[in-house]
Design an enzyme around this catalytic site. Structure first.
Site, PDB file in Angstrom:
ATOM      1  N   GLU A 175      20.305 -19.840  37.975  1.00  0.00           N
ATOM      2  CA  GLU A 175      19.313 -18.864  38.451  1.00  0.00           C
ATOM      3  C   GLU A 175      17.911 -19.222  38.005  1.00  0.00           C
ATOM      4  OE1 GLU A 175      16.725 -15.285  38.319  1.00  0.00           O
ATOM      5  OE2 GLU A 175      17.411 -16.540  36.651  1.00  0.00           O
ATOM      6  N   ASP A 229      17.672 -12.358  28.589  1.00  0.00           N
ATOM      7  CA  ASP A 229      17.762 -12.918  29.944  1.00  0.00           C
ATOM      8  C   ASP A 229      18.741 -14.075  29.999  1.00  0.00           C
ATOM      9  OD1 ASP A 229      17.223 -13.500  32.570  1.00  0.00           O
ATOM     10  OD2 ASP A 229      15.214 -14.286  32.214  1.00  0.00           O
TER      11      ASP A 229
END
Length: 418
Positions: free
Chosen positions: A179, A147
């Protein structure tokens, strides 16, 4: 774009992928492991990304690396500065890349370059204690291996291979910052001239860990604080004060039941696609000392929305709090900016050959304003390698096979969108 301009990336990757069916590796294990990475431009690029720490608000170094790499592939690359919108003075920027002068392409493929803390160094591991294994089972561990640096690497090489095969492919790449904690990068892009009305792109492909499946939907988000105000006093004379912690506890206990209560009885909303909304009490603090009646206490709470809007859930929370407190305003929910939060997000799944799932986590998707037109709807896909179940954990890791399959998956999505 010519094949020679890509430094023979496609040929090298194809050669690496052909090794997938080789015999098990036996010999000097550490040498074998590093050779697998060194021999693949894709795996080498992924390694470089992971080796550069990029915890949210500190993405500059990895951003410069990605920018330089894309520039070396004869792409036009823009640095979109977002620093003024951040809480740090360190330069922060999105990376936007495209072919030639095609600044507003038909297909936008995006992921993020920041990670959660702490930084965990890159490492390679055989899948078992045995020194014999297939190269696709090699485990790559470290912060961001999943990720979302796996998605970033796979997207880059899927785009380069696509452009090598079709130099006129109208593709744009966006790699944003923030993010994981604020969405500042995608919000900045969304409000910029690169996201016009009407939209120039007709498809957006978001890269996140989905276990190589297409995601039909993911839950929305809402964060808030539950605050209790009391009155300080000496703990030997508690009747002279009002304990904020004692006031907070029964309200928290009731809120903790809302995910299991049916909506008609005041519980959180549900949907057939995403199931129950869930509520997590993530942090509680209050008071200043054990011998002082606490005058203040609060809890940080996160809700994952399976249905409805953030405002619908705020109303449910407000009613639940009032039910316990009988309207006493010394305990109250603090939602901060009532524009914050996001409803559940739904995605397209009309490309054959993929498993279809739903997920409970959030993404950058709601931060990107999609300016659909009456005659044209912008398609959105959510796809990527790796599992969210290890994405923020100490054991974050991915296999070579997953990473290489993701390149093929992104290429199929891009091809279906062009």
């Amino acid at each position: 774009m010519k094949a020679t301009d890509l430094f023979h990336v496609t040929v090298l990757v194809a050669g690496a992928l052909a090794l997938e069916h080789q015999q098990p590796l036996i010999g000097d294990l550490s040498q074998d492991l590093n050779h697998i990475i060194d021999s693949s431009p894709l795996l080498s690029f992924h390694r470089a990304l992971v080796q550069i720490p990029s915890i949210s608000e500190h993405e500059k170094n990895v951003g410069e690396y990605v920018l330089d790499f894309l520039s070396s592939q004869n792409l036009t690359v823009e640095k979109q500065i977002v620093t003024p919108e951040s809480d740090t003075e360190e330069e922060r920027f999105n990376i936007y890349a495209y072919v030639g002068k095609n600044r507003q392409p038909d297909v936008l493929v995006t992921s993020h370059i920041d990670t959660v803390p702490p930084f965990i160094p890159y490492s390679l591991h055989a899948p078992t204690s045995d020194t014999s294994f297939i190269r696709t089972d090699l485990v790559i561990a470290g912060r961001g291996t999943v990720d979302a640096k796996a998605s970033v690497a796979a997207i880059v090489f899927a785009a380069l291979e696509t452009l090598d095969e079709n130099p006129n492919a109208s593709i744009g790449l966006l790699f944003d910052v923030g993010e994981e904690n604020s969405g500042v990068g995608m919000k900045h892009f969304s409000n910029s001239e690169l996201n016009p009305t009407p939209p120039t792109y007709h498809t957006v492909i978001f890269g996140e860990p989905t276990e190589l499946s297409l995601v039909a939907a993911h839950k929305g988000t809402l964060g808030f604080k539950l605050v209790a105000e009391g009155k300080a006093a000496h703990s030997g004379y508690p009747w002279l004060g009002e304990s904020a912690i004692s006031s907070l506890i029964p309200v928290l206990a009731h809120l903790d039941t809302l995910q299991d209560l049916p909506p008609e009885k005041g519980g959180l909303l549900r949907s057939e696609t995403l199931g129950k909304s869930t509520l997590n009490i993530g942090r509680v603090h209050g008071g200043i000392a054990a011998n002082v009646v606490p005058a203040h206490a609060e809890a940080a709470i996160s809700v994952r929305l399976a249905a409805g809007t953030p405002e619908d859930t705020r109303t449910i929370i407000e009613r639940a709090v009032a039910k316990v407190t009988s309207g006493d305003r010394s305990v109250y929910p603090d939602f901060g900016d009532r524009k914050a939060g996001a409803p559940p997000q739904y995605f397209d799944v009309d490309v054959d050959g993929f498993e279809v799932i739903t997920v409970n986590y959030g993404t950058d998707a709601p931060a990107l304003k999609i300016h659909d037109q009456r005659t044209q709807r912008v398609k959105r896909y959510l796809y990527g390698p790796g599992s969210i179940l290890v994405a923020h954990a100490d054991n974050e890791a991915i296999t070579v096979g997953e990473l290489e399959e993701a390149v093929r998956g992104y290429k199929r999505l891009i091809a279906a969108s062009l």
